[in-house]
Scaffold this active site. Structure first.
Site, PDB file in Angstrom:
ATOM      1  N   LEU A  83      22.729 122.272  16.154  1.00 23.62           N
ATOM      2  CA  LEU A  83      23.933 122.803  15.537  1.00 23.62           C
ATOM      3  C   LEU A  83      24.514 123.299  17.269  1.00 23.62           C
ATOM      4  O   LEU A  83      24.309 123.065  17.955  1.00 23.62           O
ATOM      5  CB  LEU A  83      23.862 124.059  14.701  1.00 23.62           C
ATOM      6  CG  LEU A  83      25.154 124.327  14.178  1.00 23.62           C
ATOM      7  CD1 LEU A  83      25.453 124.242  12.825  1.00 23.62           C
ATOM      8  CD2 LEU A  83      24.662 126.545  13.804  1.00 23.62           C
ATOM      9  N   TYR A 130      28.416 126.306   4.704  1.00 20.88           N
ATOM     10  CA  TYR A 130      28.567 128.066   5.663  1.00 20.88           C
ATOM     11  C   TYR A 130      28.708 128.329   6.662  1.00 20.88           C
ATOM     12  O   TYR A 130      28.211 127.066   7.249  1.00 20.88           O
ATOM     13  CB  TYR A 130      27.363 129.250   4.339  1.00 20.88           C
ATOM     14  CG  TYR A 130      26.512 128.995   6.168  1.00 20.88           C
ATOM     15  CD1 TYR A 130      25.899 128.094   5.152  1.00 20.88           C
ATOM     16  CD2 TYR A 130      26.258 130.072   6.796  1.00 20.88           C
ATOM     17  CE1 TYR A 130      24.773 128.329   6.821  1.00 20.88           C
ATOM     18  CE2 TYR A 130      24.765 129.803   7.784  1.00 20.88           C
ATOM     19  CZ  TYR A 130      23.825 128.996   7.752  1.00 20.88           C
ATOM     20  OH  TYR A 130      23.838 129.030   8.882  1.00 20.88           O
ATOM     21  N   LYS A 153      26.050 122.533   8.857  1.00 14.61           N
ATOM     22  CA  LYS A 153      25.661 124.129   8.879  1.00 14.61           C
ATOM     23  C   LYS A 153      25.167 123.947   7.043  1.00 14.61           C
ATOM     24  O   LYS A 153      26.186 124.206   6.226  1.00 14.61           O
ATOM     25  CB  LYS A 153      26.391 125.437   8.969  1.00 14.61           C
ATOM     26  CG  LYS A 153      26.011 126.315   9.461  1.00 14.61           C
ATOM     27  CD  LYS A 153      27.173 126.930  10.527  1.00 14.61           C
ATOM     28  CE  LYS A 153      26.882 128.849  10.472  1.00 14.61           C
ATOM     29  NZ  LYS A 153      25.498 128.976  11.235  1.00 14.61           N
ATOM     30  N   GLU A 155      16.486 124.361  19.211  1.00 13.69           N
ATOM     31  CA  GLU A 155      17.277 125.071  19.036  1.00 13.69           C
ATOM     32  C   GLU A 155      16.702 126.510  18.475  1.00 13.69           C
ATOM     33  O   GLU A 155      15.519 125.917  18.372  1.00 13.69           O
ATOM     34  CB  GLU A 155      18.827 125.782  17.889  1.00 13.69           C
ATOM     35  CG  GLU A 155      18.185 125.053  17.376  1.00 13.69           C
ATOM     36  CD  GLU A 155      19.944 124.811  16.459  1.00 13.69           C
ATOM     37  OE1 GLU A 155      20.870 125.330  16.662  1.00 13.69           O
ATOM     38  OE2 GLU A 155      19.820 123.404  15.580  1.00 13.69           O
TER      39      GLU A 155
HETATM   40  N1  PMP Z   1      22.149 127.637  15.638  1.00 10.60           N
HETATM   41  C1  PMP Z   1      21.259 127.379  14.235  1.00 10.60           C
HETATM   42  C2  PMP Z   1      20.635 127.083  13.202  1.00 10.60           C
HETATM   43  C3  PMP Z   1      22.279 128.838  13.697  1.00 10.60           C
HETATM   44  O1  PMP Z   1      21.768 129.183  12.616  1.00 10.60           O
HETATM   45  C4  PMP Z   1      23.021 129.798  14.321  1.00 10.60           C
HETATM   46  C5  PMP Z   1      23.952 130.651  13.904  1.00 10.60           C
HETATM   47  N2  PMP Z   1      25.033 130.051  12.710  1.00 10.60           N
HETATM   48  C6  PMP Z   1      23.292 129.073  15.299  1.00 10.60           C
HETATM   49  C7  PMP Z   1      22.367 127.809  16.240  1.00 10.60           C
HETATM   50  C8  PMP Z   1      24.640 129.865  16.645  1.00 10.60           C
HETATM   51  O2  PMP Z   1      25.809 129.264  16.258  1.00 10.60           O
HETATM   52  P1  PMP Z   1      26.645 130.730  16.787  1.00 10.60           P
HETATM   53  O3  PMP Z   1      27.198 130.869  17.627  1.00 10.60           O
HETATM   54  O4  PMP Z   1      27.745 129.161  15.852  1.00 10.60           O
HETATM   55  O5  PMP Z   1      25.826 131.442  15.471  1.00 10.60           O
END
Ligand code: PMP
Length: 281
Positions: free
Chosen positions: A203, A32, A147, A179
């Site tokens: 991620l 996603y 993701k 994270e």
């Molecule tokens: N890490 C995880 C596990 C996430 O779910 C998200 C949110 N998508 C992020 C980091 C931050 O990613 P982004 O800045 O692309 O939203």
């Protein structure tokens, strides 16, 4: 906010359906993206679509669209939902086979669904006071750089944070900060902005990349580090979490103790202003 996209059609959200044999439902065999939309325009859309392509490739799911047709599809969805400040959720599953079977089918079409959700600005208290976070063991599967919708460990950790009166859980694996459950983590340690270096258990956040870009542009002393230890995090003068929907939040309480002065820090204020200048440009 009530038109969804399902496999080539725009339908009312409450009429949108996928099969119970869909492997996204049965096995979380799916990926996603969440794209923030400002005044009707997707911010960082290309970066999100490129990450979607990488996630699909990692799971050996055929990407059903090229970047241009993805962009057209999502832009049409945003328009049908009235534009404005929203976020677009898009999910691609391996599809529905004739029977439930662990073995990967070779001859099915991916399922594509997308819909819009409202994206409200953070409450004034969150901006003025920051948020509380707790640290937790990272129990997720290894391939967090994909993701995927296999988010149960993230969801349970986020609920542990909520039960502890916190907004986010920061996940620690093998003695290093990875994270948040739905965010990337930054910390100001001895005057230097640090974030964990990318690896398969993290991620590659789009907001993370933008924050690093701003830091480089504005001459902020920063580094991506292999090990950000929980002790270093606890001693940080500032901690931030970043994500597409929340932009950048200051963490002012970690595991019940104040972070730095216990108020959002000066570098956070500067970074937030710089980030907002980009999103609102
Ligand atoms: N890490 C995880 C596990 C996430 O779910 C998200 C949110 N998508 C992020 C980091 C931050 O990613 P982004 O800045 O692309 O939203």
């Amino acid at each position: 906010m009530n038109t969804a996209y399902v496999n080539g059609e725009y339908v009312a959200l409450d009429q949108a359906r996928v099969s119970i044999l869909d492997r996204g439902f049965l096995f979380a065999d799916s990926v996603y993206e969440v794209v923030p939309v400002y005044a009707g325009r997707g911010f960082g859309l290309r970066a999100h679509l490129e990450r979607l392509d990488r996630s699909l490739a990692a799971l050996r799911i055929r990407n059903p669209h090229d970047i241009q047709s993805w962009a057209a599809l999502l832009e049409s969805l945003i328009e049908r939902n009235g534009g404005g400040d929203v976020s677009v959720y898009v999910q691609v599953t391996r599809g529905a086979a004739a029977r439930r079977d662990h073995r990967l089918p070779t001859d099915i079409e991916p399922t594509v669904v997308a819909f819009c959700q409202s994206r409200t600005a953070p409450e004034a208290a969150v901006i003025e006071q920051g948020i509380a976070a707790i640290t937790l063991a990272d129990t997720r599967w290894r391939y967090c750089s994909v993701k995927s919708t296999a988010l149960l460990a993230n969801v349970m950790a986020a609920d542990e944070a909520r039960a502890a009166g916190a907004t986010e859980a920061i996940l620690v694996r093998d003695g290093a900060v990875m994270e948040g459950t739905s965010s990337n983590v930054f910390a100001v340690v001895e005057g230097r902005l640090l974030t964990p270096a990318l690896r398969e258990t993290i991620l590659a956040g789009i907001t993370r990349a933008i924050v690093l870009e701003i830091a480089a542009r504005d001459g902020v002393d920063h580094a991506e580090v292999q090990t950000l230890s929980p002790d270093a995090l606890a001693a940080a003068s500032e901690i931030w979490i970043t994500s597409s929907t929340r932009e950048i939040f200051a963490v002012t309480q970690l595991d019940g103790a104040p972070v730095g002065t216990g108020r959002p820090g000066p570098l956070w204020t500067r970074m937030r202003v710089a980030l907002q200048a980009m999103t609102h440009d």
